[in-house]
Design a protein around this motif. Structure first.
Motif, mmCIF file in Angstrom:
data_model
loop_
_atom_site.group_PDB
_atom_site.id
_atom_site.type_symbol
_atom_site.label_atom_id
_atom_site.label_comp_id
_atom_site.label_asym_id
_atom_site.label_seq_id
_atom_site.Cartn_x
_atom_site.Cartn_y
_atom_site.Cartn_z
ATOM 1 N N ASN A 1 0.583 -1.236 0.133
ATOM 2 C CA ASN A 1 -0.103 -0.124 0.083
ATOM 3 C C ASN A 1 0.961 1.408 -0.018
ATOM 4 O OD1 ASN A 1 -2.355 1.354 -0.116
ATOM 5 N ND2 ASN A 1 -2.940 1.055 2.145
ATOM 6 N N ASP B 1 -6.116 -5.355 -7.299
ATOM 7 C CA ASP B 1 -6.767 -5.443 -6.056
ATOM 8 C C ASP B 1 -8.258 -5.574 -5.867
ATOM 9 O OD1 ASP B 1 -7.472 -4.458 -3.524
ATOM 10 O OD2 ASP B 1 -7.220 -2.304 -3.836
ATOM 11 N N GLY C 1 -6.323 -1.442 -1.302
ATOM 12 C CA GLY C 1 -5.015 -1.010 -1.528
ATOM 13 C C GLY C 1 -3.724 -2.071 -1.859
#
Length: 211
Positions: free
Chosen positions: A63, A122, A127
């Motif tokens: 992330n 994703d 994220g």
């Protein structure tokens, strides 16, 4: 009419043939070494071999907005135990270990000697990208397509289906996101008379079972 061939000429000819043979063997060895070397992969199959580590570029796993690298450590195979069944021995077990280029938990996939890792995108919109993995094994063209998801700092198997691995490399086309909670994997099976492969779609929730 007979011609006399000096012994020195014969010796030089024999030496030349031996030298050519050695050169050919050396070239083959060099080619084999290059084929088995560790290499960077980006959505394609890793070099098949005993032991070693293959590297794959995937999506963002921590992330931070940047892609990450997956390092797949393959077991060292020690020869066939039963060639008819395609079984082999592995030093420390026939498992692959996945590590990463960032502070991301490692995990082990059992009953594998290599395989292909791909970015799955994703799927649950947290994220962090999911991973697609198709293990290599010794026997049969039948294998499995796995979706791995990093949740609560642990890798889970979010879904898996059977696939015919001898005829395909575009496994990412078998994954379809439905929404942030569900996705579809398209597996394969034989038709009723066992003459043709057919697609078998299955729907999974992103949080399924833990490794």
């Amino acid at each position: 009419r007979k011609y006399y061939i000096p012994k020195l000429y014969k010796m030089r000819k024999s030496f030349f043939l031996v030298w050519i043979s050695v050169l050919i063997l050396f070239s083959c060895k060099q080619f084999s070494t290059k084929q088995a070397s560790t290499s960077m992969k980006d959505g394609v199959d890793a070099v098949f071999g005993s032991g070693g580590t293959d590297t794959f570029k995937v999506g963002d796993l921590d992330n931070d907005g940047q892609p990450n690298l997956v390092f797949m450590k393959k077991p060292i195979t020690e020869g066939f135990v039963d060639p008819d069944e395609g079984m082999t021995e592995c030093s420390g077990g026939c498992n692959v270990i996945f590590t990463f280029d960032a502070k991301i938990p490692s995990f082990t996939h059992q009953t594998s000697i290599g395989g292909m890792v791909m970015d799955a995108g994703d799927l649950n919109e947290d994220g962090i990208s999911e991973l697609l993995y198709v293990p290599d094994w010794i026997s049969s063209c039948w294998g499995s397509l796995f979706v791995y998801s990093l949740q609560d700092n642990k890798w889970i198997v979010a879904g898996s289906v059977a696939v015919y691995t001898c005829e395909e490399i575009d496994y990412h086309k078998r994954l379809k996101k439905i929404d942030k909670e569900k996705f579809e994997l398209v597996g394969q099976d034989w038709n009723d008379d066992q003459t043709e492969l057919i697609d078998v779609p299955q729907v999974f929730r992103i949080s399924n079972l833990e490794i």
